[in-house]
Design an enzyme around this catalytic site. Structure first.
Site, PDB file in Angstrom:
ATOM      1  N   PRO A   1       0.796  -1.162  -0.147  1.00 45.17           N
ATOM      2  CA  PRO A   1      -0.017  -0.141  -0.090  1.00 45.17           C
ATOM      3  C   PRO A   1       1.037   1.383   0.026  1.00 45.17           C
ATOM      4  O   PRO A   1       1.508   1.550   1.104  1.00 45.17           O
ATOM      5  CB  PRO A   1      -0.936  -0.092   1.343  1.00 45.17           C
ATOM      6  CG  PRO A   1       0.082  -0.966   2.276  1.00 45.17           C
ATOM      7  CD  PRO A   1       0.785  -1.819   1.277  1.00 45.17           C
TER       8      PRO A   1
ATOM      9  N   ASP B   1       6.132   2.899   1.548  1.00 43.87           N
ATOM     10  CA  ASP B   1       5.126   1.607   1.795  1.00 43.87           C
ATOM     11  C   ASP B   1       4.625   2.031   3.292  1.00 43.87           C
ATOM     12  O   ASP B   1       5.166   2.277   4.160  1.00 43.87           O
ATOM     13  CB  ASP B   1       5.865   0.700   2.141  1.00 43.87           C
ATOM     14  CG  ASP B   1       5.364  -0.522   2.570  1.00 43.87           C
ATOM     15  OD1 ASP B   1       3.970  -0.854   2.899  1.00 43.87           O
ATOM     16  OD2 ASP B   1       5.705  -1.959   2.280  1.00 43.87           O
ATOM     17  N   HIS B   2       3.184   2.269   3.039  1.00 43.18           N
ATOM     18  CA  HIS B   2       2.373   2.770   4.406  1.00 43.18           C
ATOM     19  C   HIS B   2       2.466   1.892   5.685  1.00 43.18           C
ATOM     20  O   HIS B   2       1.858   2.224   6.548  1.00 43.18           O
ATOM     21  CB  HIS B   2       0.915   3.259   4.003  1.00 43.18           C
ATOM     22  CG  HIS B   2       0.544   4.310   4.652  1.00 43.18           C
ATOM     23  ND1 HIS B   2       0.920   4.818   5.836  1.00 43.18           N
ATOM     24  CD2 HIS B   2      -0.411   5.222   4.466  1.00 43.18           C
ATOM     25  CE1 HIS B   2       0.319   5.792   6.260  1.00 43.18           C
ATOM     26  NE2 HIS B   2      -0.551   6.125   5.454  1.00 43.18           N
ATOM     27  N   ARG B   3       2.819   0.508   5.025  1.00 44.86           N
ATOM     28  CA  ARG B   3       2.744  -0.310   6.295  1.00 44.86           C
ATOM     29  C   ARG B   3       4.132  -0.123   7.226  1.00 44.86           C
ATOM     30  O   ARG B   3       3.877  -0.401   8.204  1.00 44.86           O
ATOM     31  CB  ARG B   3       3.088  -1.864   5.757  1.00 44.86           C
ATOM     32  CG  ARG B   3       1.689  -2.374   4.816  1.00 44.86           C
ATOM     33  CD  ARG B   3       2.193  -3.783   4.171  1.00 44.86           C
ATOM     34  NE  ARG B   3       3.315  -3.726   3.269  1.00 44.86           N
ATOM     35  CZ  ARG B   3       4.019  -4.616   2.644  1.00 44.86           C
ATOM     36  NH1 ARG B   3       3.343  -5.927   2.786  1.00 44.86           N
ATOM     37  NH2 ARG B   3       4.912  -4.312   1.947  1.00 44.86           N
TER      38      ARG B   3
END
Length: 550
Positions: free
Chosen positions: A344, A520-522
């Site tokens: 994401p 990477d939004h994680r």
């Protein structure tokens, strides 16, 4: 002495003998390749660690061997040869036995002379994860002679052209490929007659001492050797197995990782490897058995990206042309789709006042001698990025969803995206934190030239921890670059432009550089993304700070 198959690689405990590079009577030295083992991923060369002379060959081409199995017997330099394990040992009462050593009495004085052997040459391992390649050029023909390390052919992989070299001097007996063919790793492409190191002229080894009766101990060794265990049937898998609770379940790291990914409890799998070790084949057999038991149940939907539906027939609407997609473009498409489906991503935009930095950069470039490596904004961005990565270490990491671990990297290898006529490639500047601006400028120029001439090696495009892509030379005000997985962030730079900026009570024309940071939004939150670009802003807007931070 017995030469046993050593451990090949992590998670690989068996393979098929693809080529035996030694023969009885041949002299070998420590570090020499003695055979090649074909696994499910690559053909692996096996070397010997001591000097000696080969006595007998136990493993044959095509036979399957496991770690610890006897491949051949040999005796160390200066020691007596070992009796072949397949030949019956004479008893103490056999009188004619001492007559055998008479013939080779003068063998030690005979000079060594070159020997040759005919071998099937297979495509060697080209790199991690590479299972096939396209032959771009064949450099030899039948009857041609070649030298060791000379190029036999060139192959094109997903990212680079690789030269396949000859293992020794020799002559080509047969060519089994042509330009344009796709070849698998381990497939035979040539039949070669190779020259090997000199071996004693006398075929029979000379004893080191006067003839003596055969030792008593080997008398009982006449039966066939029992060192290699008979392979257990994989059909036993699929049945729950009880492992001792106080002992760890024997399995390699790759097997354990695959078991985690497939949701298999190792305690339920029967190992067929040495000592009950569970192999990847055991996992596959276990799954196959379970699927057969549950074949009445509907098949689960495949994980990963949604399959593309078939395209309509565009020819109905007008003239079309179909073009073959290059290997590198196929890889780019696959990697982009994979990244988009599992990562994401968020893109954050900012702009930096680089007026002073650009003025200083131009002065340096003008003062450099002709032909010197040019210091570009990309080069300066590498140093700025390294400083920001040190301040925010999680931008220099990878996220392992299988183990729920964040892998923080203590090295700084910065990838530079290069546009070529074949597609986008990303060579890597290794240890950028230890290199000066001039060193980076030289390396960026060299890697870019190699990329555009298709001369990059696989290793030069691996190991990156962060990527920079600069479209300033092409145009555009902003874009959203895609993370180069398994990295977690990528910095895009668009074309700089003049903008009126309110400074010291008046508007001034200032040169602004648009930054586009995708992450990477994680792993990275929006606030951290803003802090990262703010750090870059403070470094790139002040040349003195850039020097201090780098």
């Amino acid at each position: 002495m017995e030469f046993r198959l050593p451990e090949l690689a992590e998670g690989i405990d068996s393979g098929t003998v693809a080529e035996v590079l030694v023969s009885p009577g041949m002299t070998v030295k420590a570090g020499d390749e003695v055979l090649k083992i074909e696994t499910d991923k690559a053909t692996i060369p096996v070397t010997i660690s001591t000097d000696g002379t080969v006595d007998s060959i136990v493993a044959k081409v095509g036979s399957k061997v496991s770690t610890g199995d006897v491949v051949f017997t040999y005796h160390a330099a200066g020691s007596a040869p070992q009796k072949p394990t397949s030949a019956p040992t004479p008893t103490a009462s056999a009188k004619p036995a001492p007559a055998a050593p008479v013939a080779p009495a003068a063998a030690p004085a005979a000079p060594a002379q070159p020997t040759s052997k005919t071998v099937e040459f297979a495509v060697p391992e080209l790199g991690d994860g590479i299972s096939s390649a396209k032959v771009s050029r064949v450099n030899v023909e039948v009857g041609a002679s070649f030298q060791a390390k000379s190029s036999l052919m060139e192959v094109e992989t997903d990212k680079a052209n690789i030269s396949v070299e000859a293992p020794a001097n020799g002559k080509v007996q047969e060519v089994r490929v042509k330009a344009g063919d796709t070849v698998e790793i381990g497939s035979v492409v040539f039949v070669l007659v190779l020259e090997s190191a000199g071996a004693p002229v006398a075929a029979a080894p000379a004893p080191a001492a006067p003839p003596k009766p055969a030792p008593v101990a080997p008398v009982a060794a006449a039966p066939a050797p029992t060192a290699a265990p008979a392979p257990a049937s994989a059909a036993t898998n699929g049945v729950a197995v009880k492992h001792p609770a106080h002992l760890p379940i024997p399995a390699g790291p790759a097997t354990r990782r695959l078991a985690r990914e497939m949701g298999i409890e190792l305690a339920q799998v029967k190992g067929t490897g040495r000592g009950g070790r569970i192999t990847i084949d055991d996992l596959k057999a276990f799954v196959k058995t379970k699927m057969q038991q549950a074949k009445a149940a509907p098949a689960p939907a495949a994980a990963g990206p949604v399959a593309q539906p078939p395209l309509p027939d565009f020819a109905k609407y007008g003239t079309i042309e179909k073009q073959t997609v290059s290997k590198i473009r196929q890889t780019i498409a696959k990697n982009m789709t994979n990244t988009w489906s599992i990562c994401p991503m968020v893109t954050q935009f900012d702009k930096v006042d680089i007026t002073d930095l650009e003025a200083g950069r131009k002065r340096v470039v003008e003062s450099q001698p002709k032909g010197a490596a040019k210091i570009t904004m990309t080069v300066l961005a590498v140093k700025a990025v390294v400083a920001a990565l040190k301040a925010f270490p999680h931008f220099n990491s990878s996220f392992d969803m299988n183990s729920n671990e964040l892998i923080l990297k203590k090295y700084f290898h910065v990838g530079i995206a290069v546009d070529t006529d074949r597609g986008l490639v990303v060579p890597v500047i290794r240890d950028a934190d230890h290199k000066s601006i001039h060193d980076i400028a030289v390396e960026v120029q060299q890697l870019a030239e190699k990329a555009r001439s298709n001369q990059l090696t696989i290793d030069q495009m691996r190991g990156g921890t962060f990527t920079i892509t600069n479209l300033g030379g092409v145009g555009g005000t902003a874009f959203t670059p895609i993370v180069n997985w398994p990295e977690v962030a990528i910095l895009g730079m668009a074309r700089s432009y003049m903008e009126p900026v309110w400074r010291n009570g008046a508007f001034e024309p200032r040169l602004m550089l648009p930054l586009c940071l995708t992450y990477d939004h994680r792993v990275i939150d929006g606030a951290d993304g803003a802090r990262f670009t703010a750090k870059l802003n403070s470094i790139l807007s002040d040349p003195i700070r850039l020097l201090m931070e780098s």
